[in-house]
Design a protein around this motif. Structure first.
Motif, PDB file in Angstrom:
ATOM      1  N   MET A   1       0.842  -1.184   0.000  1.00 60.00           N
ATOM      2  CA  MET A   1       0.000   0.000   0.000  1.00 60.00           C
ATOM      3  C   MET A   1       0.885   1.245   0.000  1.00 60.00           C
ATOM      4  O   MET A   1       1.952   1.265   0.595  1.00 60.00           O
ATOM      5  N   ILE A   2       0.407   2.266  -0.646  1.00 55.63           N
ATOM      6  CA  ILE A   2       1.210   3.482  -0.821  1.00 55.63           C
ATOM      7  C   ILE A   2       1.480   4.196   0.506  1.00 55.63           C
ATOM      8  O   ILE A   2       2.527   4.817   0.678  1.00 55.63           O
ATOM      9  N   PHE A   3       0.566   4.080   1.467  1.00 57.73           N
ATOM     10  CA  PHE A   3       0.774   4.767   2.743  1.00 57.73           C
ATOM     11  C   PHE A   3       1.961   4.182   3.509  1.00 57.73           C
ATOM     12  O   PHE A   3       2.731   4.920   4.122  1.00 57.73           O
ATOM     13  N   ILE A   4       2.115   2.887   3.476  1.00 56.13           N
ATOM     14  CA  ILE A   4       3.250   2.249   4.152  1.00 56.13           C
ATOM     15  C   ILE A   4       4.554   2.641   3.460  1.00 56.13           C
ATOM     16  O   ILE A   4       5.543   2.974   4.120  1.00 56.13           O
ATOM     17  N   SER A   5       4.543   2.630   2.143  1.00 52.83           N
ATOM     18  CA  SER A   5       5.728   3.029   1.384  1.00 52.83           C
ATOM     19  C   SER A   5       6.067   4.497   1.638  1.00 52.83           C
ATOM     20  O   SER A   5       7.237   4.860   1.788  1.00 52.83           O
ATOM     21  N   LEU A   6       5.042   5.335   1.706  1.00 53.23           N
ATOM     22  CA  LEU A   6       5.232   6.762   1.995  1.00 53.23           C
ATOM     23  C   LEU A   6       5.831   6.946   3.388  1.00 53.23           C
ATOM     24  O   LEU A   6       6.775   7.721   3.571  1.00 53.23           O
ATOM     25  N   PHE A   7       5.307   6.209   4.368  1.00 55.41           N
ATOM     26  CA  PHE A   7       5.816   6.309   5.728  1.00 55.41           C
ATOM     27  C   PHE A   7       7.278   5.877   5.795  1.00 55.41           C
ATOM     28  O   PHE A   7       8.117   6.578   6.376  1.00 55.41           O
ATOM     29  N   ILE A   8       7.597   4.727   5.208  1.00 60.86           N
ATOM     30  CA  ILE A   8       8.975   4.214   5.255  1.00 60.86           C
ATOM     31  C   ILE A   8       9.934   5.175   4.555  1.00 60.86           C
ATOM     32  O   ILE A   8      11.027   5.461   5.060  1.00 60.86           O
ATOM     33  N   THR A   9       9.527   5.697   3.415  1.00 60.45           N
ATOM     34  CA  THR A   9      10.392   6.610   2.659  1.00 60.45           C
ATOM     35  C   THR A   9      10.711   7.862   3.462  1.00 60.45           C
ATOM     36  O   THR A   9      11.875   8.256   3.596  1.00 60.45           O
ATOM     37  N   PHE A  10       9.691   8.502   4.023  1.00 60.38           N
ATOM     38  CA  PHE A  10       9.928   9.742   4.760  1.00 60.38           C
ATOM     39  C   PHE A  10      10.556   9.488   6.127  1.00 60.38           C
ATOM     40  O   PHE A  10      11.262  10.354   6.648  1.00 60.38           O
ATOM     41  N   PHE A  11      10.347   8.310   6.700  1.00 64.42           N
ATOM     42  CA  PHE A  11      11.049   7.963   7.936  1.00 64.42           C
ATOM     43  C   PHE A  11      12.547   7.866   7.666  1.00 64.42           C
ATOM     44  O   PHE A  11      13.362   8.376   8.435  1.00 64.42           O
ATOM     45  N   GLU A  12      12.914   7.222   6.563  1.00 64.79           N
ATOM     46  CA  GLU A  12      14.331   7.122   6.193  1.00 64.79           C
ATOM     47  C   GLU A  12      14.926   8.491   5.900  1.00 64.79           C
ATOM     48  O   GLU A  12      16.070   8.766   6.265  1.00 64.79           O
ATOM     49  N   TYR A  65       3.541  18.543   1.643  1.00 68.79           N
ATOM     50  CA  TYR A  65       3.028  18.730   0.287  1.00 68.79           C
ATOM     51  C   TYR A  65       3.299  17.501  -0.584  1.00 68.79           C
ATOM     52  O   TYR A  65       2.455  17.090  -1.381  1.00 68.79           O
ATOM     53  N   CYS A  66       4.454  16.877  -0.427  1.00 69.87           N
ATOM     54  CA  CYS A  66       4.774  15.665  -1.202  1.00 69.87           C
ATOM     55  C   CYS A  66       3.823  14.530  -0.846  1.00 69.87           C
ATOM     56  O   CYS A  66       3.361  13.792  -1.725  1.00 69.87           O
ATOM     57  N   GLY A  67       3.547  14.366   0.439  1.00 73.65           N
ATOM     58  CA  GLY A  67       2.615  13.323   0.857  1.00 73.65           C
ATOM     59  C   GLY A  67       1.233  13.538   0.268  1.00 73.65           C
ATOM     60  O   GLY A  67       0.599  12.603  -0.229  1.00 73.65           O
ATOM     61  N   TYR A  68       0.779  14.771   0.288  1.00 74.50           N
ATOM     62  CA  TYR A  68      -0.532  15.095  -0.280  1.00 74.50           C
ATOM     63  C   TYR A  68      -0.553  14.816  -1.783  1.00 74.50           C
ATOM     64  O   TYR A  68      -1.454  14.140  -2.290  1.00 74.50           O
ATOM     65  N   THR A  69       0.447  15.312  -2.485  1.00 71.15           N
ATOM     66  CA  THR A  69       0.481  15.178  -3.946  1.00 71.15           C
ATOM     67  C   THR A  69       0.665  13.725  -4.367  1.00 71.15           C
ATOM     68  O   THR A  69       0.053  13.278  -5.347  1.00 71.15           O
ATOM     69  N   ALA A  70       1.477  12.974  -3.648  1.00 73.07           N
ATOM     70  CA  ALA A  70       1.705  11.566  -4.000  1.00 73.07           C
ATOM     71  C   ALA A  70       0.415  10.766  -3.892  1.00 73.07           C
ATOM     72  O   ALA A  70       0.082   9.979  -4.787  1.00 73.07           O
ATOM     73  N   ILE A  71      -0.319  10.964  -2.830  1.00 74.63           N
ATOM     74  CA  ILE A  71      -1.580  10.227  -2.647  1.00 74.63           C
ATOM     75  C   ILE A  71      -2.624  10.708  -3.648  1.00 74.63           C
ATOM     76  O   ILE A  71      -3.367   9.907  -4.226  1.00 74.63           O
ATOM     77  N   HIS A  72      -2.657  12.006  -3.878  1.00 76.76           N
ATOM     78  CA  HIS A  72      -3.614  12.547  -4.848  1.00 76.76           C
ATOM     79  C   HIS A  72      -3.321  12.025  -6.255  1.00 76.76           C
ATOM     80  O   HIS A  72      -4.236  11.651  -6.993  1.00 76.76           O
ATOM     81  N   ASN A  73      -2.044  11.979  -6.635  1.00 70.27           N
ATOM     82  CA  ASN A  73      -1.652  11.460  -7.955  1.00 70.27           C
ATOM     83  C   ASN A  73      -1.926   9.965  -8.094  1.00 70.27           C
ATOM     84  O   ASN A  73      -2.053   9.461  -9.204  1.00 70.27           O
ATOM     85  N   ALA A  74      -1.991   9.250  -6.957  1.00 70.32           N
ATOM     86  CA  ALA A  74      -2.269   7.812  -6.996  1.00 70.32           C
ATOM     87  C   ALA A  74      -3.760   7.539  -7.219  1.00 70.32           C
ATOM     88  O   ALA A  74      -4.150   6.383  -7.341  1.00 70.32           O
ATOM     89  N   GLY A  75      -4.571   8.586  -7.250  1.00 72.60           N
ATOM     90  CA  GLY A  75      -5.984   8.415  -7.554  1.00 72.60           C
ATOM     91  C   GLY A  75      -6.906   8.406  -6.350  1.00 72.60           C
ATOM     92  O   GLY A  75      -8.095   8.132  -6.488  1.00 72.60           O
ATOM     93  N   TYR A  76      -6.372   8.710  -5.189  1.00 70.38           N
ATOM     94  CA  TYR A  76      -7.208   8.756  -3.991  1.00 70.38           C
ATOM     95  C   TYR A  76      -7.889  10.114  -3.876  1.00 70.38           C
ATOM     96  O   TYR A  76      -7.487  11.091  -4.502  1.00 70.38           O
ATOM     97  N   THR A  87       0.790  11.576   7.113  1.00 70.67           N
ATOM     98  CA  THR A  87       1.687  10.418   7.207  1.00 70.67           C
ATOM     99  C   THR A  87       3.125  10.813   6.888  1.00 70.67           C
ATOM    100  O   THR A  87       4.056  10.463   7.619  1.00 70.67           O
ATOM    101  N   ALA A  88       3.323  11.536   5.801  1.00 76.28           N
ATOM    102  CA  ALA A  88       4.678  11.945   5.407  1.00 76.28           C
ATOM    103  C   ALA A  88       5.297  12.882   6.444  1.00 76.28           C
ATOM    104  O   ALA A  88       6.477  12.746   6.784  1.00 76.28           O
ATOM    105  N   THR A  89       4.507  13.808   6.953  1.00 78.10           N
ATOM    106  CA  THR A  89       5.018  14.753   7.946  1.00 78.10           C
ATOM    107  C   THR A  89       5.401  14.035   9.235  1.00 78.10           C
ATOM    108  O   THR A  89       6.479  14.264   9.789  1.00 78.10           O
ATOM    109  N   PHE A  90       4.511  13.169   9.707  1.00 78.94           N
ATOM    110  CA  PHE A  90       4.786  12.424  10.938  1.00 78.94           C
ATOM    111  C   PHE A  90       6.014  11.535  10.779  1.00 78.94           C
ATOM    112  O   PHE A  90       6.863  11.457  11.676  1.00 78.94           O
TER     113      PHE A  90
END
Length: 141
Positions: A1-12, A65-76, A87-90
């Motif tokens: 799922m994109i949220f888990i990938s988003l979390f891991i990416t921004f955590f790193e 902004y990246c978290g918002y745009t990434a999820i929006h571009n994924a069609g959500y 998620t990205a900010t946290f």
């Protein structure tokens, strides 16, 4: 799922992004544009411009902004995109939060030991000297 990938990416990014927000921008750009293809180069350029104009740290503004745009571009939808920005900010802030909690706990445990008290007594004049030097450098003739 994109949220888990988003979390891991921004955590790193939060974990390895030294040098403040501007230092993180290249990591964010590499991960979001080149690695995961969540954003286009033009969208990332817009993100940097908007992040510089809005108040707050540029790294956190960019992650939001990246978290918002990434999820929006994924069609959500709108609400899921807002959740993506949170998620990205946290995830970006979490490594620093964990580190500060650990350092605070260690400090609270050892703050009354003679060694720590001696270190702080030695640091006080050094900090005053550094601030005085910075003040003198910034003063105009």
């Amino acid at each position: 799922m994109i949220f888990i990938s988003l979390f891991i990416t921004f955590f790193e990014i939060g974990l390895f992004g030294f040098g403040g927000g501007y230092g993180m921008l290249s990591l964010i750009q590499h991960e979001t544009v080149e690695t995961h293809h969540w954003l286009s180069t033009a969208e990332f350029t817009d993100i940097v411009a908007i992040s510089q104009m809005t108040p707050g740290p540029i790294g956190i503004n960019s992650a939001t902004y990246c978290g918002y745009t990434a999820i929006h571009n994924a069609g959500y939808g709108e609400m899921m995109a807002i959740l993506g920005s949170a998620t990205a900010t946290f995830a970006l802030v979490l490594p620093t939060l964990i580190l500060m909690i650990l350092i605070s706990r260690m400090f609270m445990k050892y703050m009354n030991t003679p060694l720590v008290q001696s270190v702080f007594k030695g640091l006080r004049p050094a900090v005053v000297g550094l601030l005085a030097a910075a003040t003198l450098l910034l003063c105009n003739k």
